[in-house]
Design an enzyme around this catalytic site. Structure first.
Site, PDB file in Angstrom:
ATOM      1  N   SER A 223      63.540  25.796  54.902  1.00  0.00           N
ATOM      2  CA  SER A 223      64.768  25.005  54.969  1.00  0.00           C
ATOM      3  C   SER A 223      64.474  23.519  54.812  1.00  0.00           C
ATOM      4  O   SER A 223      63.976  23.085  53.775  1.00  0.00           O
ATOM      5  CB  SER A 223      65.505  25.308  56.265  1.00  0.00           C
TER       6      SER A 223
ATOM      7  N   LYS B  76      62.436  34.259  57.042  1.00  0.00           N
ATOM      8  CA  LYS B  76      63.461  34.656  58.004  1.00  0.00           C
ATOM      9  C   LYS B  76      64.127  35.948  57.572  1.00  0.00           C
ATOM     10  O   LYS B  76      64.196  36.276  56.388  1.00  0.00           O
ATOM     11  CB  LYS B  76      64.471  33.542  58.251  1.00  0.00           C
TER      12      LYS B  76
ATOM     13  N   ASP C  23      67.145  24.232  50.964  1.00  0.00           N
ATOM     14  CA  ASP C  23      67.524  25.614  50.657  1.00  0.00           C
ATOM     15  C   ASP C  23      69.037  25.786  50.605  1.00  0.00           C
ATOM     16  O   ASP C  23      69.541  26.903  50.483  1.00  0.00           O
ATOM     17  CB  ASP C  23      66.894  26.604  51.632  1.00  0.00           C
TER      18      ASP C  23
ATOM     19  N   ASP D  92      71.503  25.613  52.650  1.00  0.00           N
ATOM     20  CA  ASP D  92      72.351  26.264  53.652  1.00  0.00           C
ATOM     21  C   ASP D  92      73.037  25.248  54.565  1.00  0.00           C
ATOM     22  O   ASP D  92      73.927  25.613  55.324  1.00  0.00           O
ATOM     23  CB  ASP D  92      71.572  27.298  54.473  1.00  0.00           C
TER      24      ASP D  92
END
Length: 717
Positions: free
Chosen positions: A153, A163, A337, A339
């Site tokens: 991340s 993950k 990433d 998110d």
């Protein structure tokens, strides 16, 4: 101890599946054996204990050794995961694997696929470096039993991670497509511990499928649909305009014309989100998007930022400079990433980055309005509330409650326009004689209600005289908290096990325990359920009935039906839509924030973060805080100190490492260690009422500064 360290390192090297790592360790062992102190120090760091597998999966510095992220660690972790899936999902589990563009990601992802295929799994490998939300989308779209995303991340360039999501046969209900929680992490970790050395774990040479472009196309289409339009489930989207709610354009051309007027600057922060985000925004009609050129392409070195985290000071400098040059309407920054999503907007004093809580409040209000629009005609009473006899007599004189907040309109209200509770509805002078009852929605109670504990915020429930002795503070579902509830946050109601909304699947907003209490007030104003969870989307995203969830660390779950995780790209569409709607009405984002403050009180938050070199410092600080908590903060007595390590039964929260402090002035401080970085984090919040149209931002900033100083002093950091 030195002999044991050298023996463990030599044994690991013999079984290492990566030739380069094996050579590195062999050389270090030889040098340390000859008395090289630097080599011995490096080995001690690389073999400080196995890299811990938890709810965040694995995350650490890329390098050789059991404490680092490397191919051997990934091989053994995957052996443990597929052993778990054999029991949790049954025969031939289906696994989907994604990866970012960090160092080692491609090799790690291939090793995951190879181990899983050899173990009898059906494996889909995403076709290259892609955003984490695409992997989360794929788990649900493909009905996979599990997903693995190789990413660290927003961690520093030296790190990588792994993950795990569960879905299909390995998860139930709203937990499908969500990151793991206990006991799954513990069961997987136990199987990793018993896995054989890496070179003894079977690995296939082939047998996995490379997912076609149609999967990414489907994600792009879904994320773009969050803009709304006549062919979209989001067709009822409305803008969060000040003191009015404008309907979405009724034709596709109108929607696209409104979107096309918004000028956006986008930065993917050297990560994998740029190309997909640009596609999504274009498909949603946002054509005027300028990507920061220095940060547009994936680069594992993140050369323009010391930390590739949009929250870090200076990370948005290039984007803000481009925005000023282009006279942009909004800056949208994704983490590597994609998110998470940060937002900056122009104002009278220049560009300002919104806090995670500010954006959470705006998007929560936006989501609540969508739900209210959808349910208004089906449930004119607001939230499925039952009308009592007194209501029945007066019902003929009431207009339908368009806010969906269960607010009862008296005769004096008959001539007023629609009640836009939660959107900055302003009390006019005619209301001056009424008893102000601003719980949740800034609702004003008529004198005719004096005999009642009139508190219909949330589900429109009226409290009878038996409730007279209680402190009427209904949150989320019209639930009343009595004075003994001082450890609860003001927004913790209608929650089921472990902070999840009850099994009724009533539409719910959710946020983590360290995030602002504002979202609870917004949920109450719109008659929605509300849940408070532990930090992390592994908890937020499994709330039953979830329509929107967030945490202050710029993570937002904006489309839980498709992506049961935070999604920076979906958030970008929601933000652009918000800006477009406000722009159409002649307002800006700051206007919408001011309206929320007037409706619910100004909820001002700020972080206080300590990055440490020695993680033992964090444990020592937490121990000292528990032993001797402060008695006053910002001049106000501390009225409750809650050790989150004991769990919070009132909020259905399981134990976590943290301490929550509340003051008489309704300040709140939560102190907890970071789950992914060597940081001690403090989350500060003050709540101040608004007098008339004035929003006391300067007073809130001053109070936050005092709260921050006192918290730092209490921690001796």
């Amino acid at each position: 101890m030195t002999d044991d360290l050298l023996a463990r390192a030599a044994d690991w090297a013999r079984h290492d599946v990566d030739p380069a790592d094996r050579a590195t360790l062999t050389s270090l062992v030889d040098r340390a054996d000859r008395g090289d102190a630097a080599a011995l120090t490096e080995l001690a760091s690389a073999f400080a204990g196995p890299l811990t597998f938890g709810t965040a999966g694995l995350r650490g510095v890329v390098g050789a050794g059991e404490t680092r992220m490397n191919r051997s660690v990934v091989v053994r972790a995957t052996a443990g995961l597929v052993a778990y899936l054999a029991g949790a999902a049954g025969e031939r589990p289906r696994l989907v694997v994604g990866l970012d563009a960090r160092r080692g990601s491609a090799a790690f992802a291939r090793d995951v696929a190879a181990v899983a295929v050899a173990a009898g799994c059906e494996v889909d490998l995403l076709p290259g470096p892609l955003p984490t939300p695409v992997l989360a989308f794929a788990v649900r779209r493909l009905d996979a039993d599990a997903g693995v995303m190789v990413t660290a991340s927003h961690n520093p360039a030296a790190d990588n991670g792994y993950k795990v999501y569960l879905g299909g046969r390995a998860a139930d209900g709203p937990g499908r497509g969500v990151q793991i929680v206990p006991p799954a992490d513990e069961l997987i970790a136990a199987r990793i511990t018993t896995a054989p050395p890496a070179d003894e774990v079977p690995r296939a040479e082939s047998g996995w499928r490379i997912v076609g472009d149609d999967l990414v196309d489907a994600y792009v289409e879904r994320a773009a649909s969050l803009r709304g339009g006549p062919e979209s489930p989001e067709a009822s989207e409305t803008s969060a305009a000040t003191e009015s709610t404008a309907a979405t354009e009724s034709t596709e051309s109108g929607v696209r014309s409104e979107a096309a007027g918004v000028r956006i600057v986008l930065t993917p922060m050297h990560g994998v989100g740029g190309a997909v985000a640009a596609r999504v925004l274009a498909a949603a009609g946002f054509d005027d998007v300028a990507v920061v050129p220095q940060q547009a392409d994936p680069d594992p070195d993140f050369p323009t930022v010391p930390f590739p985290n949009p929250e870090e000071a200076g990370a948005l400098d290039l984007a803000l400079a481009l925005a000023a040059e282009r006279a942009a309407d909004v800056v949208i920054a994704l983490d590597p990433d994609a998110d998470r999503c940060a937002v900056a907007v122009p104002g009278p004093d220049g560009w300002r980055q919104l806090s995670g809580d500010e954006l959470g409040g705006l998007l929560g209000e936006q989501a609540a309005r969508r739900v209210a629009d959808a349910g208004r005609s089906a449930d004119p009473a607001g939230a499925g509330r039952t009308l009592d006899d007194a209501d029945a007599d007066a019902d003929a004189e009431r207009s339908a409650d368009p806010a969906g907040a269960g607010r009862t309109l008296d005769a004096a209200d008959a001539g007023r326009s629609a009640d836009t509770v939660g959107a900055g509805w302003t009390v006019d002078p005619a209301d001056a004689g009424r008893r102000a009852d601003t719980v949740g929605a800034g609702r004003t109670v008529d004198p005719a209600d004096a005999g009642r504990r009139a508190d219909t915020v949330g589900a429109g429930r009226t409290l009878d005289p038996a409730d007279a002795g209680r402190r009427a503070h209904t949150v989320g579902a019209g639930r009343t908290l009595d004075p003994a509830d001082t450890t609860r946050s003001a927004d913790a109601a209608d929650t089921g096990p472990r902070g999840q909304a009850g099994g009724s699947a009533r539409p719910a907003l959710a946020n983590s325990v360290v995030s602002s209490r504002l979202l609870g007030r917004i949920a109450a104003a719109h008659g929605l359920a509300h849940a408070v969870t532990l930090t992390g989307f592994k908890w937020i995203a499994r709330v039953d009935g979830l329509v929107f969830g967030y945490e202050e660390a710029i993570g937002y779950c904006t489309d839980p039906e498709a992506v049961r995780d935070k999604d920076g790209i979906g958030t970008a569409v929601r933000v652009a839509t918000l800006v477009a709607g406000l722009r159409r009405e002649g307002f800006g984002v700051q206007d919408a924030l001011d309206d929320l403050a007037r409706a619910h009180g100004l909820h001002a938050t700020a972080p206080l973060t300590f990055r440490v070199d020695d993680v033992a410092t964090i444990g020592a600080a937490m121990t000292a805080l528990r032993a001797d908590p402060p008695t006053h903060l910002a001049g106000s007595p501390v009225t409750s100190t809650v050790d989150l390590a004991d769990g919070v039964p009132d909020l259905d929260l399981p134990p976590t490492d943290g301490v929550l402090l509340r003051t008489e002035a309704d300040d709140r401080v939560v102190v907890r260690p970071s789950g992914t970085e060597p940081k001690l984090k403090c989350y500060l919040e003050v709540v101040l009422p608004c007098e008339g149209r004035d929003v006391p931002r300067a007073a809130a900033a001053d109070r936050l500064a005092r709260l921050s100083a006192d918290t730092a002093a209490a921690l001796s950091l």
